[in-house]
Design a protein around this motif. Structure first.
Motif, PDB file in Angstrom:
ATOM      1  N   PRO A 212      -4.205   4.259 -12.684  1.00 31.53           N
ATOM      2  CA  PRO A 212      -3.202   4.880 -11.800  1.00 31.53           C
ATOM      3  C   PRO A 212      -2.978   4.031 -10.550  1.00 31.53           C
ATOM      4  CG  PRO A 212      -4.766   6.517 -12.581  1.00 31.53           C
ATOM      5  CD  PRO A 212      -5.314   5.176 -13.002  1.00 31.53           C
ATOM      6  N   ALA A 213      -1.714   3.823 -10.212  1.00 31.44           N
ATOM      7  CA  ALA A 213      -1.383   2.941  -9.092  1.00 31.44           C
ATOM      8  C   ALA A 213      -2.045   3.400  -7.797  1.00 31.44           C
ATOM      9  CB  ALA A 213       0.129   2.871  -8.923  1.00 31.44           C
ATOM     10  N   GLY A 214      -2.063   4.706  -7.567  1.00 34.73           N
ATOM     11  CA  GLY A 214      -2.618   5.235  -6.325  1.00 34.73           C
ATOM     12  C   GLY A 214      -4.116   5.102  -6.202  1.00 34.73           C
TER      13      GLY A 214
ATOM     14  N   GLY B  11       0.811  -1.207   0.000  1.00 36.46           N
ATOM     15  CA  GLY B  11       0.000   0.000   0.000  1.00 36.46           C
ATOM     16  C   GLY B  11       0.848   1.263   0.000  1.00 36.46           C
ATOM     17  N   ALA B  12       1.917   1.261   0.777  1.00 38.28           N
ATOM     18  CA  ALA B  12       2.815   2.414   0.828  1.00 38.28           C
ATOM     19  C   ALA B  12       3.517   2.637  -0.512  1.00 38.28           C
ATOM     20  CB  ALA B  12       3.845   2.215   1.932  1.00 38.28           C
TER      21      ALA B  12
ATOM     22  N   LEU C 260       4.449   0.877 -12.782  1.00 36.47           N
ATOM     23  CA  LEU C 260       5.005   0.804 -11.425  1.00 36.47           C
ATOM     24  C   LEU C 260       5.521  -0.601 -11.126  1.00 36.47           C
ATOM     25  CD1 LEU C 260       3.849   2.466  -8.221  1.00 36.47           C
ATOM     26  CD2 LEU C 260       4.116  -0.018  -8.208  1.00 36.47           C
ATOM     27  N   LEU C 261       4.797  -1.612 -11.559  1.00 39.68           N
ATOM     28  CA  LEU C 261       5.237  -2.988 -11.289  1.00 39.68           C
ATOM     29  C   LEU C 261       6.553  -3.304 -11.997  1.00 39.68           C
ATOM     30  CD1 LEU C 261       1.895  -4.998 -11.483  1.00 39.68           C
ATOM     31  CD2 LEU C 261       3.119  -4.223  -9.435  1.00 39.68           C
ATOM     32  N   LEU C 262       6.815  -2.655 -13.115  1.00 39.27           N
ATOM     33  CA  LEU C 262       8.061  -2.878 -13.841  1.00 39.27           C
ATOM     34  C   LEU C 262       9.241  -2.135 -13.232  1.00 39.27           C
ATOM     35  CD1 LEU C 262       6.852  -2.627 -17.562  1.00 39.27           C
ATOM     36  CD2 LEU C 262       7.244  -4.686 -16.212  1.00 39.27           C
ATOM     37  N   ASP C 263       8.977  -1.178 -12.367  1.00 43.37           N
ATOM     38  CA  ASP C 263      10.018  -0.344 -11.761  1.00 43.37           C
ATOM     39  C   ASP C 263      10.688  -1.131 -10.631  1.00 43.37           C
ATOM     40  OD1 ASP C 263      11.604   1.550 -10.517  1.00 43.37           O
ATOM     41  OD2 ASP C 263      10.051   3.111 -10.516  1.00 43.37           O
ATOM     42  N   GLN C 264      11.941  -1.528 -10.841  1.00 40.80           N
ATOM     43  CA  GLN C 264      12.648  -2.368  -9.864  1.00 40.80           C
ATOM     44  C   GLN C 264      12.917  -1.640  -8.554  1.00 40.80           C
ATOM     45  OE1 GLN C 264      13.337  -5.872 -10.662  1.00 40.80           O
ATOM     46  NE2 GLN C 264      11.716  -5.043 -11.957  1.00 40.80           N
ATOM     47  N   ARG C 265      12.790  -0.325  -8.533  1.00 41.09           N
ATOM     48  CA  ARG C 265      12.948   0.425  -7.288  1.00 41.09           C
ATOM     49  C   ARG C 265      11.732   0.251  -6.385  1.00 41.09           C
ATOM     50  NH1 ARG C 265      13.631   6.199  -9.833  1.00 41.09           N
ATOM     51  NH2 ARG C 265      11.810   5.302 -10.913  1.00 41.09           N
ATOM     52  N   ARG C 266      10.605  -0.159  -6.968  1.00 42.34           N
ATOM     53  CA  ARG C 266       9.357  -0.308  -6.204  1.00 42.34           C
ATOM     54  C   ARG C 266       9.153  -1.757  -5.746  1.00 42.34           C
ATOM     55  NH1 ARG C 266       9.666   4.847  -5.402  1.00 42.34           N
ATOM     56  NH2 ARG C 266       9.582   6.057  -7.338  1.00 42.34           N
TER      57      ARG C 266
END
Length: 270
Positions: free
Chosen positions: A187-189, A145-146, A158-164
């Protein structure tokens, strides 16, 4: 491109085959494929090392060495990391070979040469910018959630972003979003409550099933034994443009999000 399930499958195979083995010689056939700390020679530094353990972090195979150093292998698009017997021929485009004391060798092959082997010193924080592992206990509903909170980025991007989140690539982002019934461009949020938890659980489910089937072979992927995966036979949407959705029967669509082809169902993904 090998993603979390493929790299996990490779790491498990290498662990069974190589822990305790001694590296007696190293051949580097393309210099850019093998990197070492400043002032060290890659081949010389590995000679005489013993393989102490093998793990995976994100999409990277991590080989722990007896000296405390680690050898990181990023397979990128077309890399292969395969254990070979003395009588076996090299795979095409083999650029780094680790010869072992028992006559076997660990071969790193990569047709497109985007992959890298990198030797690092003990305790080097190489993965500080990589997100949490989705198959570890720390990947809780609160943590997820965060990660998503207040993000306007499409959830697929966002799921592809390895920082997340670590290890998820195009195949498993598409499959997880389909299983959760969530539109990739949403949108992810905007994901709250049941939808957010449904996606978290879908990510875990898809990744675990793919590991059980030894990954997905679409183009080049093979495991540490040179064998293809099996999850390509269980894909719901990835690469299935125009075919019927397994859930509702509507034709699978393809769009581009974050520069990547994205397969989804316009009827049951909201």
């Amino acid at each position: 491109m090998p993603e979390l399930p493929e790299v996990e499958t490779i790491a498990r195979g290498l662990r069974r085959a190589l822990v305790g083995a001694e590296i007696v010689a190293v051949e580097v056939r393309k210099a850019k494929m093998a990197q070492a700390p400043t002032g060290l020679d890659f081949a010389e530094s590995l000679r005489g090392e013993r393989i102490a353990g093998i793990e995976r972090r994100a999409k990277v195979v991590v080989i722990a060495l007896g000296s405390g150093r680690r050898l990181l292998t990023s397979l990128r698009m077309t890399g292969r990391l395969v254990v070979q017997r003395p009588e076996e021929r090299d795979f095409p485009a083999t650029y780094v070979v680790l010869a072992l004391a028992d006559g076997r060798r660990l071969a790193f092959a990569d047709v497109r040469t985007f992959g890298r082997m990198r030797l690092i010193e003990p305790n080097e924080p190489w993965d500080a910018d990589i997100g949490p592992e989705p198959l570890e206990r720390a990947f809780t509903a609160e943590r997820f959630g965060a990660i998503l909170a207040k993000r306007r980025t499409p959830i697929k991007a966002l799921l592809l972003d390895q920082r997340r989140v670590a290890g998820i690539g195009n195949i498993y982002a598409c499959e997880s979003l389909w299983l959760a019934g969530i539109r990739p461009s949403r949108p992810a949020g905007s994901l709250w409550g049941p939808a957010r938890e449904r996606l978290r659980r879908s990510i875990i489910d898809v990744l675990e099933r793919a590991i059980e089937m030894r990954g997905t072979t679409v183009d080049d992927y093979v495991d540490a034994e040179g064998l293809k995966g099996g999850f390509q036979n269980a894909l719901a949407v990835y690469g299935r443009l125009g075919e019927g959705c397994p859930r509702c029967g509507s034709p699978i669509r393809r769009t581009v999000i974050a520069g990547r082809g994205t397969w989804w169902c316009g009827q049951c993904q909201r």
